[in-house]
Design a protein around this motif. Structure first.
Motif, PDB file in Angstrom:
ATOM      1  N   HIS A 191       0.827  -1.215   0.000  1.00  0.00           N
ATOM      2  CA  HIS A 191       0.000   0.000   0.000  1.00  0.00           C
ATOM      3  C   HIS A 191       0.859   1.261   0.000  1.00  0.00           C
ATOM      4  CE1 HIS A 191      -4.171  -1.487   0.435  1.00  0.00           C
ATOM      5  NE2 HIS A 191      -3.585  -2.552   0.946  1.00  0.00           N
ATOM      6  N   ALA A 192       2.022   1.170   0.623  1.00  0.00           N
ATOM      7  CA  ALA A 192       2.930   2.321   0.602  1.00  0.00           C
ATOM      8  C   ALA A 192       3.401   2.614  -0.812  1.00  0.00           C
ATOM      9  CB  ALA A 192       4.124   2.069   1.525  1.00  0.00           C
ATOM     10  N   VAL A 193       3.695   1.572  -1.579  1.00  0.00           N
ATOM     11  CA  VAL A 193       4.098   1.745  -2.976  1.00  0.00           C
ATOM     12  C   VAL A 193       2.989   2.446  -3.756  1.00  0.00           C
ATOM     13  CG1 VAL A 193       4.573   0.518  -5.135  1.00  0.00           C
ATOM     14  CG2 VAL A 193       5.727  -0.171  -3.032  1.00  0.00           C
ATOM     15  N   LYS A 194       1.771   1.960  -3.610  1.00  0.00           N
ATOM     16  CA  LYS A 194       0.633   2.543  -4.333  1.00  0.00           C
ATOM     17  C   LYS A 194       0.422   4.004  -3.938  1.00  0.00           C
ATOM     18  CE  LYS A 194      -4.307   1.744  -5.246  1.00  0.00           C
ATOM     19  NZ  LYS A 194      -4.883   2.979  -4.679  1.00  0.00           N
ATOM     20  N   SER A 195       0.434   4.287  -2.644  1.00  0.00           N
ATOM     21  CA  SER A 195       0.197   5.652  -2.170  1.00  0.00           C
ATOM     22  C   SER A 195       1.281   6.610  -2.652  1.00  0.00           C
ATOM     23  CB  SER A 195       0.134   5.676  -0.640  1.00  0.00           C
ATOM     24  OG  SER A 195      -0.936   4.908  -0.158  1.00  0.00           O
ATOM     25  N   GLU A 196       2.534   6.160  -2.595  1.00  0.00           N
ATOM     26  CA  GLU A 196       3.643   7.022  -2.990  1.00  0.00           C
ATOM     27  C   GLU A 196       3.584   7.353  -4.479  1.00  0.00           C
ATOM     28  OE1 GLU A 196       7.281   9.040  -1.796  1.00  0.00           O
ATOM     29  OE2 GLU A 196       5.617   8.133  -0.694  1.00  0.00           O
ATOM     30  N   ILE A 197       3.256   6.368  -5.310  1.00  0.00           N
ATOM     31  CA  ILE A 197       3.170   6.617  -6.746  1.00  0.00           C
ATOM     32  C   ILE A 197       2.011   7.552  -7.056  1.00  0.00           C
ATOM     33  CG2 ILE A 197       2.681   5.539  -8.977  1.00  0.00           C
ATOM     34  CD1 ILE A 197       4.258   3.117  -8.053  1.00  0.00           C
ATOM     35  N   GLU A 198       0.886   7.364  -6.384  1.00  0.00           N
ATOM     36  CA  GLU A 198      -0.257   8.238  -6.619  1.00  0.00           C
ATOM     37  C   GLU A 198       0.055   9.692  -6.274  1.00  0.00           C
ATOM     38  OE1 GLU A 198      -3.279   6.371  -4.310  1.00  0.00           O
ATOM     39  OE2 GLU A 198      -3.943   5.064  -5.953  1.00  0.00           O
ATOM     40  N   MET A 199       0.938   9.912  -5.292  1.00  0.00           N
ATOM     41  CA  MET A 199       1.313  11.275  -4.919  1.00  0.00           C
ATOM     42  C   MET A 199       2.371  11.859  -5.835  1.00  0.00           C
ATOM     43  SD  MET A 199       1.346  11.414  -0.752  1.00  0.00           S
ATOM     44  CE  MET A 199       2.594  10.142  -0.595  1.00  0.00           C
ATOM     45  N   THR A 200       3.330  11.036  -6.242  1.00  0.00           N
ATOM     46  CA  THR A 200       4.479  11.560  -6.978  1.00  0.00           C
ATOM     47  C   THR A 200       4.369  11.405  -8.489  1.00  0.00           C
ATOM     48  OG1 THR A 200       5.655   9.439  -6.739  1.00  0.00           O
ATOM     49  CG2 THR A 200       5.997  11.101  -5.019  1.00  0.00           C
ATOM     50  N   ASP A 201       3.589  10.450  -8.971  1.00  0.00           N
ATOM     51  CA  ASP A 201       3.484  10.195 -10.408  1.00  0.00           C
ATOM     52  C   ASP A 201       2.071   9.742 -10.745  1.00  0.00           C
ATOM     53  OD1 ASP A 201       3.983   9.746 -13.054  1.00  0.00           O
ATOM     54  OD2 ASP A 201       5.327   8.038 -12.776  1.00  0.00           O
ATOM     55  N   PRO A 202       1.086  10.657 -10.633  1.00  0.00           N
ATOM     56  CA  PRO A 202      -0.321  10.265 -10.810  1.00  0.00           C
ATOM     57  C   PRO A 202      -0.646   9.728 -12.200  1.00  0.00           C
ATOM     58  CG  PRO A 202      -0.076  12.658 -10.692  1.00  0.00           C
ATOM     59  CD  PRO A 202       1.241  12.073 -10.295  1.00  0.00           C
ATOM     60  N   ALA A 203       0.200  10.016 -13.190  1.00  0.00           N
ATOM     61  CA  ALA A 203      -0.072   9.511 -14.537  1.00  0.00           C
ATOM     62  C   ALA A 203       0.250   8.027 -14.667  1.00  0.00           C
ATOM     63  CB  ALA A 203       0.732  10.312 -15.556  1.00  0.00           C
ATOM     64  N   ARG A 204       1.010   7.498 -13.721  1.00  0.00           N
ATOM     65  CA  ARG A 204       1.377   6.081 -13.763  1.00  0.00           C
ATOM     66  C   ARG A 204       0.206   5.244 -13.283  1.00  0.00           C
ATOM     67  NH1 ARG A 204       6.693   3.958 -10.473  1.00  0.00           N
ATOM     68  NH2 ARG A 204       6.681   1.760 -11.124  1.00  0.00           N
ATOM     69  N   ARG A 205      -0.204   4.288 -14.080  1.00  0.00           N
ATOM     70  CA  ARG A 205      -1.388   3.484 -13.776  1.00  0.00           C
ATOM     71  C   ARG A 205      -1.012   2.325 -12.841  1.00  0.00           C
ATOM     72  NH1 ARG A 205      -2.978   1.783 -19.650  1.00  0.00           N
ATOM     73  NH2 ARG A 205      -0.703   1.495 -19.609  1.00  0.00           N
ATOM     74  N   VAL A 206      -1.598   2.350 -11.637  1.00  0.00           N
ATOM     75  CA  VAL A 206      -1.302   1.345 -10.616  1.00  0.00           C
ATOM     76  C   VAL A 206      -2.608   0.675 -10.191  1.00  0.00           C
ATOM     77  CG1 VAL A 206      -0.315   0.914  -8.349  1.00  0.00           C
ATOM     78  CG2 VAL A 206       0.641   2.722  -9.795  1.00  0.00           C
ATOM     79  N   HIS A 207      -2.569  -0.646 -10.133  1.00  0.00           N
ATOM     80  CA  HIS A 207      -3.743  -1.387  -9.664  1.00  0.00           C
ATOM     81  C   HIS A 207      -3.307  -2.343  -8.561  1.00  0.00           C
ATOM     82  CE1 HIS A 207      -7.655  -3.171  -9.592  1.00  0.00           C
ATOM     83  NE2 HIS A 207      -7.263  -4.346 -10.066  1.00  0.00           N
ATOM     84  N   LEU A 208      -3.905  -2.192  -7.375  1.00  0.00           N
ATOM     85  CA  LEU A 208      -3.619  -3.077  -6.244  1.00  0.00           C
ATOM     86  C   LEU A 208      -4.851  -3.915  -5.963  1.00  0.00           C
ATOM     87  CD1 LEU A 208      -1.806  -2.162  -2.936  1.00  0.00           C
ATOM     88  CD2 LEU A 208      -3.831  -3.596  -2.936  1.00  0.00           C
ATOM     89  N   ILE A 209      -4.664  -5.211  -5.868  1.00  0.00           N
ATOM     90  CA  ILE A 209      -5.768  -6.129  -5.609  1.00  0.00           C
ATOM     91  C   ILE A 209      -5.271  -7.243  -4.704  1.00  0.00           C
ATOM     92  CG2 ILE A 209      -5.256  -7.505  -7.670  1.00  0.00           C
ATOM     93  CD1 ILE A 209      -8.277  -7.927  -8.036  1.00  0.00           C
ATOM     94  N   ASN A 210      -6.115  -7.673  -3.754  1.00  0.00           N
ATOM     95  CA  ASN A 210      -5.716  -8.813  -2.925  1.00  0.00           C
ATOM     96  C   ASN A 210      -6.278 -10.096  -3.512  1.00  0.00           C
ATOM     97  OD1 ASN A 210      -8.427  -9.209  -1.950  1.00  0.00           O
ATOM     98  ND2 ASN A 210      -8.078  -7.640  -0.388  1.00  0.00           N
ATOM     99  N   SER A 211      -5.865 -11.216  -2.976  1.00  0.00           N
ATOM    100  CA  SER A 211      -6.223 -12.506  -3.560  1.00  0.00           C
ATOM    101  C   SER A 211      -7.727 -12.756  -3.534  1.00  0.00           C
ATOM    102  CB  SER A 211      -5.498 -13.627  -2.812  1.00  0.00           C
ATOM    103  OG  SER A 211      -5.852 -13.624  -1.438  1.00  0.00           O
ATOM    104  N   GLU A 212      -8.382 -12.340  -2.443  1.00  0.00           N
ATOM    105  CA  GLU A 212      -9.834 -12.558  -2.342  1.00  0.00           C
ATOM    106  C   GLU A 212     -10.563 -11.785  -3.439  1.00  0.00           C
ATOM    107  OE1 GLU A 212     -13.501 -11.994   0.872  1.00  0.00           O
ATOM    108  OE2 GLU A 212     -11.461 -11.420   1.401  1.00  0.00           O
TER     109      GLU A 212
END
Length: 484
Positions: A191-212
């Protein structure tokens, strides 16, 4: 004596003082990794192996280094990589801009002790900056940040790799798999990776999903929602720059979902799109995973997170206390003796440590009692963290022997074969952390051995627990057997 020779003499004594002040573990993990680079009339330069290490030393131990150095020498202490000093000599007359040591110098000194970094690492901000805590409950995104992640020897590599994923849009290692038991901080890092990218590079497309979410969404798309739903699910995973999957090992339990995960990884890796996975074990230990899935997961970069050592558990407690002070209990105070006891008693995962801390604090808040060593001991005596009576050294020896398949005669013998010596070291280690026996007393109970043998065994097993997952599993099994 010239400047460099004098500085070498001062550094030798300062390093000894740091070891005494910080303890063997903290010194070995951090300050012992510094080396003297050069010295002149006004500045002495110390180097470290990486910017991450230098940043951690500056924020956590810079004040101590500066004060101990100042007691013997008046020069400014500067930290940097060797390349910093070799390629760009420091202006000796320049004052320190970020002095960490602002307490008065000893009477014999004429100025405040100072320590600074040549160039603060942009890619790795100090992890223990003051937390701006919120009065309302923290969301996962606000809580799970890099600033809130406490770094130690057992998770240092995973932390550095996660920061690298953020800083490098191009996939250098693919996929990246962070593995370790539950409660070690894997989800926090994702989640830290996702949050940091959203703040510093919002154009980068990130998708986080858990196994469930992965399995349930995929199954729903297959059951009556048509081809469009299946394509939409696949698109959500593949039309991204970075795919992050938490608890990926659970997906292997479902053959159809596992097949979809495999094709997703093949597609993304083939297009050089970054994949970051978290699992609770090494990919080869995921029994239901196919050989193809294991192969592609192991083709990138594997990184394990090991158990938190005592020093890291203490620092996690410090962070939890700071967070509480920013919320509903700004006056929260826990004496150092109580913190030390809690860190020593909860020799489990950071998540277990947080649970025990919350229980201790809740009893204090609801019953209106101050947090003391006695109140912490009382709170733990009524919790699941209370193991009842402490196991005896004899019981530890027998439980360890049973787990490793050696006899008591072997345990107490002088034999040094690894098959016997390693279980003996494990038993000494457990006797140290689970009983109140002194080191000499423990040594006597292992065939009349010296206390230095026990010290060596404890340090060796502490190190191996972080490196050898199989050995750590045996140790955990012994601990569980002693608790039952």
């Amino acid at each position: 004596m010239n400047n460099l020779a004098n500085a070498k003499a001062v550094w030798i004594e300062t390093a000894k003082d740091l070891r005494s002040l910080l303890g063997d573990n903290a010194h070995r993990s951090w300050t012992a990794r510094l080396s003297l680079h050069s010295a002149d009339a006004g500045v002495v330069r110390l180097t470290g192996p990486t910017r991450f290490v230098l940043s951690r030393i500056e924020t956590d131990y810079g004040h101590s280094i500066a004060e101990l150095w100042a007691a013997r020498d008046n020069r400014l202490v500067v930290l940097g990589l060797a390349s910093d000093f070799d390629s760009a000599p420091l202006d000796n007359a320049a004052p320190a801009q970020n002095s960490l040591a602002d307490s008065p110098r000893p009477a014999s000194a004429s100025a405040s002790p100072q320590l600074k970094l040549v160039t603060p690492p942009a890619e790795c901000p100090p992890e223990n900056e003051a937390i701006v805590a919120q009065a309302k409950p923290e969301s996962r995104e606000r809580r799970f940040t890099f600033d809130n992640f406490v770094v130690g020897p057992t998770n240092e590599l995973a932390y550095a790799i996660a920061r690298k994923v953020v800083a490098t849009p191009e996939a250098q290692y693919n996929p990246v798999v962070i593995h370790g038991p539950h409660g070690m901080g894997k989800t926090h890092l994702l989640h830290a990776v996702k949050s940091e990218i959203e703040m510093t590079d919002p154009a980068r497309r990130v998708h986080l999903i858990n196994s469930e979410q992965f399995v349930s969404t995929f199954v729903r798309s297959l059951r009556g929602q048509g081809r469009e739903a299946v394509d939409a699910f696949k698109s959500s995973l593949r039309d991204v720059d970075l795919l992050i999957i938490d608890d990926a090992h659970f997906i292997a339990d479902k053959p159809t979902s596992q097949e979809e995960l495999l094709h997703t990884l093949i597609s993304l890796v083939g297009e050089s799109r970054q994949v970051l996975l978290a699992t609770d074990r090494h990919p080869h230990a995921i029994t239901k995973a196919s050989d193809r899935l294991k192969s592609i997961m192991c083709a990138g970069l594997l990184c394990d997170i090991g158990p938190a050592d005592y020093e890291l558990r203490r620092r996690i407690l410090d962070r939890l206390i700071e967070r509480k002070r920013g919320g509903p209990n700004p006056a929260l105070a826990m004496p150092q003796t109580a913190r030390d006891h809690l860190a020593a008693r909860i020799n489990a995962t950071p998540r277990d440590l947080e649970g025990a801390f919350n229980q201790v604090v809740a009893r204090s808040e609801f019953l209106g009692r101050p947090l003391t060593l006695e109140s912490v001991q009382e709170a733990l005596s009524h919790s699941r963290y209370n193991n009842g009576m402490r196991p005896t050294v004899d019981k530890i020896q027998r439980a360890t022997g049973k787990e490793f398949g050696i006899t008591m005669d072997d345990m107490l013998s002088k034999r040094r074969a690894r098959a016997i010596a390693r279980p003996r070291q494990v038993a000494m280690y457990l006797a140290k952390i689970m009983t109140t026996r002194s080191l000499p007393d423990i040594g006597r109970r292992f065939g009349g051995r010296d206390h230095t043998t026990v010290i060596h065994a404890v340090k060796r097993i502490e190190s191996l627990r972080a490196e050898d997952s199989a050995l750590n599993a045996h140790i955990e099994a012994v601990i569980e057997a002693l608790k039952s």
